[in-house]
Design an enzyme around this catalytic site. Structure first.
Site, short mmCIF file in Angstrom:
data_model
loop_
_atom_site.label_atom_id
_atom_site.label_comp_id
_atom_site.label_asym_id
_atom_site.label_seq_id
_atom_site.Cartn_x
_atom_site.Cartn_y
_atom_site.Cartn_z
N ASP A 155 39.96 32.40 37.53
CA ASP A 155 40.03 31.46 38.66
C ASP A 155 40.70 30.14 38.28
O ASP A 155 40.92 29.29 39.14
CB ASP A 155 38.63 31.18 39.20
CG ASP A 155 38.04 32.41 39.89
OD1 ASP A 155 38.81 33.29 40.30
OD2 ASP A 155 36.80 32.48 40.00
N SER A 207 29.76 31.76 42.55
CA SER A 207 29.38 33.15 42.25
C SER A 207 27.86 33.29 42.22
O SER A 207 27.30 34.26 42.75
CB SER A 207 29.92 33.55 40.87
OG SER A 207 31.31 33.63 40.89
N ARG A 242 48.56 33.99 43.65
CA ARG A 242 48.53 32.70 42.93
C ARG A 242 49.69 32.52 41.96
O ARG A 242 50.01 31.39 41.60
CB ARG A 242 47.18 32.52 42.24
CG ARG A 242 46.08 32.23 43.25
CD ARG A 242 44.73 31.96 42.63
NE ARG A 242 43.82 31.48 43.66
CZ ARG A 242 42.49 31.51 43.56
NH1 ARG A 242 41.91 31.98 42.47
NH2 ARG A 242 41.74 31.05 44.55
N ARG A 252 43.22 41.22 51.56
CA ARG A 252 42.82 41.52 50.17
C ARG A 252 42.33 42.96 50.01
O ARG A 252 41.67 43.51 50.89
CB ARG A 252 41.77 40.50 49.71
CG ARG A 252 42.39 39.11 49.72
CD ARG A 252 41.45 38.06 49.22
NE ARG A 252 41.13 38.25 47.82
CZ ARG A 252 40.22 37.54 47.17
NH1 ARG A 252 39.54 36.61 47.81
NH2 ARG A 252 40.00 37.75 45.90
#
Ligand code: S3P
Length: 438
Positions: free
Chosen positions: A321, A28, A352, A128
Site C-alpha cells: 500500500d 485492515s 497505481r 476490481r
C-alpha cells in the site's frame, strides 16, 4: 453509498514538519474487528477504530445483517455479537463503498450463511477483480455470481454446504486468504491457505484473539470449521499506511523532526521503513509496546537526503500500500529507483503504477513503467496538475510531492482520502504541510 462530493487540493511547500502526531486507527484491523465481533458470542469493545468511509461501510453492512453496533465516540465501537449463526438476511444490497477488503472478506463470510446477499461498491471497486475470491470459494461449494466474469456486484447464494479445502493461493493477497479462512469457519473439515509470499496476518491473529483454534505461520494458515467466537476487547493501533505519508514528508522536507505516536509495526506492513532506511532515511523507533497483541512504537523522523535503490522484491508484499508514497520519495532521491514484482499495484483502488507514473511525469520526473513495476529517475519536482483518479493514496502521495515542488501542485478528485485517513488535510497542515482546498 453515494459518491463523496468532488474535492480538489492545492499543495505547495509549507514549513518543516515538527511536533507529535497521532494518525487514525488501522483500516485492515478495524474492518476485521467489526466482522469478527459481529460473529462472536457476547459484546466486544473496539478502541482506536478507524472512523473512515471504508470501515463505516463495513459497520453499516453488519447493522443491515442484524448486528447492533454502538458508537459512543468516533474511535470506539461496542459490537453486540450475534454468534456465527446469528446474522439475519439483509433487506437490500450491501454497499462496500470503496473497500476491496470489505467486499472480499465479506464474500467469504457471507458464502457460509443460510440467506442470499448482494455485495456492491463504488465505481472504483466495481472495476476490481473478484475472481480471485470466487474461484477458491466455489471450490468450497459456494455459489457466487459476478458481473462480466468476475467483477462486482457479487450475488452470493446462501444455504450451501461448504467443505474445507487446501488452497495454494496464486496471489499474495491477505484479502483472498482471509475470505477463504472466513468461509472455512462455516465449512466441514479443515481449510488451509498457503501463500506465494507471506501477507498481513490480522485475520489469523484476530480469530485467535476471539478464541478460534487456528494454526498459522508466515505464508500459511489452517483452521477447522464449526468453531464459535468469544467476544473480546480489541485495541486498534495507528495505521502504518497513513503514517507513511508523514514519514516521507518529514524525511524530504529540510529541517523536519516529527514524532508519530504508537504506530502499528506489524512486520507484514513495514517494508517501507526498510526501503527508506536503505535509501538513507533517518527514522528511529522509541517506546516499543504492544497494542492488542500488535507491536507499536513511536517513530521519530528527521530530514535526510535520499538516494535511489532497487527495492528488493521480498519487501514488495510488506509495502504494497506504500508504493504511491515510495514513488514520491524516489522522485526526490538522488539517482534512480526500481520497483519490480509489483503487478498487484495495477488492481488496487486505481492502477497505481500508471497513476503515479503519469502524475510524476506531469511534475517533470522521468518514469518508465513495466507490467510489474517502474523505474523512477530522481530529480527536481516542478509544479503542475495531477489526477488522483479518486484513489486516496495517490491523492495523499501528491500532497507530499507538493511540499518539494517549485510550483503549486493541483490534485484533483481527493474526496476518497476519507476512506482511510479522514482529517488528513488538517493533520498534515498541523504538521507543517502546505495544503489547501482548491
Ligand atoms: C488488505 C490487504 C491488501 C492491501 C489492502 C488491505 C487487507 O490487499 O492492499 O489495502 O486488509 O487485507 P491484498 O490482500 O489484495 O494485497
Amino acid at each position: 453509498m453515494t459518491s463523496p462530493r468532488r474535492l480538489d487540493w492545492i499543495a505547495s511547500p509549507g514549513t518543516p514538519l515538527q511536533g507529535e502526531i497521532d494518525v487514525p486507527g488501522d483500516k485492515s484491523i478495524s474492518h476485521r474487528a467489526v466482522m469478527l465481533a459481529a460473529l462472536a458470542d457476547g459484546t466486544s469493545h473496539v478502541d482506536g477504530f478507524l472512523e473512515g468511509a471504508d470501515t463505516r461501510a463495513t459497520a453499516a453492512i453488519f447493522a443491515q445483517l442484524g448486528v447492533r453496533i454502538e458508537a459512543p465516540s468516533p474511535s470506539r465501537r461496542i459490537v453486540h455479537g450475534v454468534g456465527v449463526d446469528g446474522l439475519r438476511a439483509p433487506a437490500g444490497v450491501l454497499d462496500c463503498g470503496n473497500a476491496g477488503t470489505g467486499m472480499r472478506l465479506l464474500s467469504g463470510l457471507l458464502a457460509g450463511q443460510a440467506f442470499d446477499s448482494v455485495l456492491a461498491g463504488d465505481a472504483s471497486l466495481s472495476r476490481r477483480p473478484m475472481g480471485r475470491v470466487i474461484e477458491p470459494l466455489s471450490r468450497m461449494g459456494a455459489q457466487i455470481e459476478a458481473h462480466d466474469g468476475g467483477l462486482p456486484p457479487l450475488r452470493i447464494h446462501g444455504g450451501r454446504r461448504l467443505r474445507g479445502i487446501e488452497f495454494d493461493s496464486p496471489v499474495a493477497s491477505a484479502q483472498v486468504k482471509s475470505a477463504v479462512l472466513l468461509a472455512g469457519l462455516y465449512a466441514a473439515g479443515e481449510t488451509s491457505v498457503r501463500e506465494p509470499r507471506p501477507t498481513r496476518d490480522y485475520t489469523e491473529r484476530m480469530l485467535s484473539a476471539f478464541g478460534v483454534d487456528i494454526d498459522f505461520s508466515p505464508g500459511f494458515a489452517r483452521l477447522r470449521g464449526g468453531q464459535r467466537l468469544r467476544s473480546t476487547a480489541i485495541e486498534v493501533p495507528a495505521d502504518f499506511s497513513s503514517a507513511a505519508f508523514l514519514i516521507v514528508a518529514a524525511t524530504l522536507v529540510p529541517g523536519s523532526e516529527l514524532r508519530l505516536r504508537a504506530v502499528g509495526l506489524n512486520p507484514r506492513r513495514t517494508g517501507l521503513l526498510a526501503a527508506l532506511r536503505a535509501m538513507g532515511a533517518d527514522i528511529s523507533e522509541e517506546r516499543h509496546a504492544s497494542h492488542g497483541g500488535e507491536p507499536v512504537a513511536d517513530l521519530v523522523v528527521r530530514h535526510a537526503p535520499l538516494r535511489g535503490i532497487a527495492v528488493p522484491e521480498p519487501l514488495v508484499a510488506d509495502m504494497i500500500d506504500e508504493f504511491p508514497i515510495l514513488a514520491v520519495a524516489a522522485a526526490c532521491a538522488e539517482g534512480s529507483t526500481v520497483v519490480s514484482g509489483a503487478a498487484e499495484l495495477r488492481v488496487k483502488e486505481s492502477d497505481r503504477i500508471e497513476a503515479m507514473a503519469s502524475g510524476l511525469r506531469a511534475l517533470g520526473i522521468g518514469v518508465r513503467t513495466r507490467p510489474d513495476g517502474v523505474l523512477i529517475e530522481g530529480g527536481r519536482l516542478a509544479g503542475g496538475a495531477v489526477d488522483s483518479l479518486g484513489d486516496h493514496r495517490i491523492a495523499m502521495a501528491f500532497a507530499v510531492a507538493g511540499q518539494l515542488a517549485r510550483g503549486e501542485v493541483a490534485i484533483t478528485d481527493v474526496a476518497n482520502v476519507a476512506t482511510s485517513f479522514p482529517g488528513f488535510d488538517a493533520l498534515a497542515r498541523q504538521a507543517g504541510l502546505g495544503l489547501r482546498s482548491a
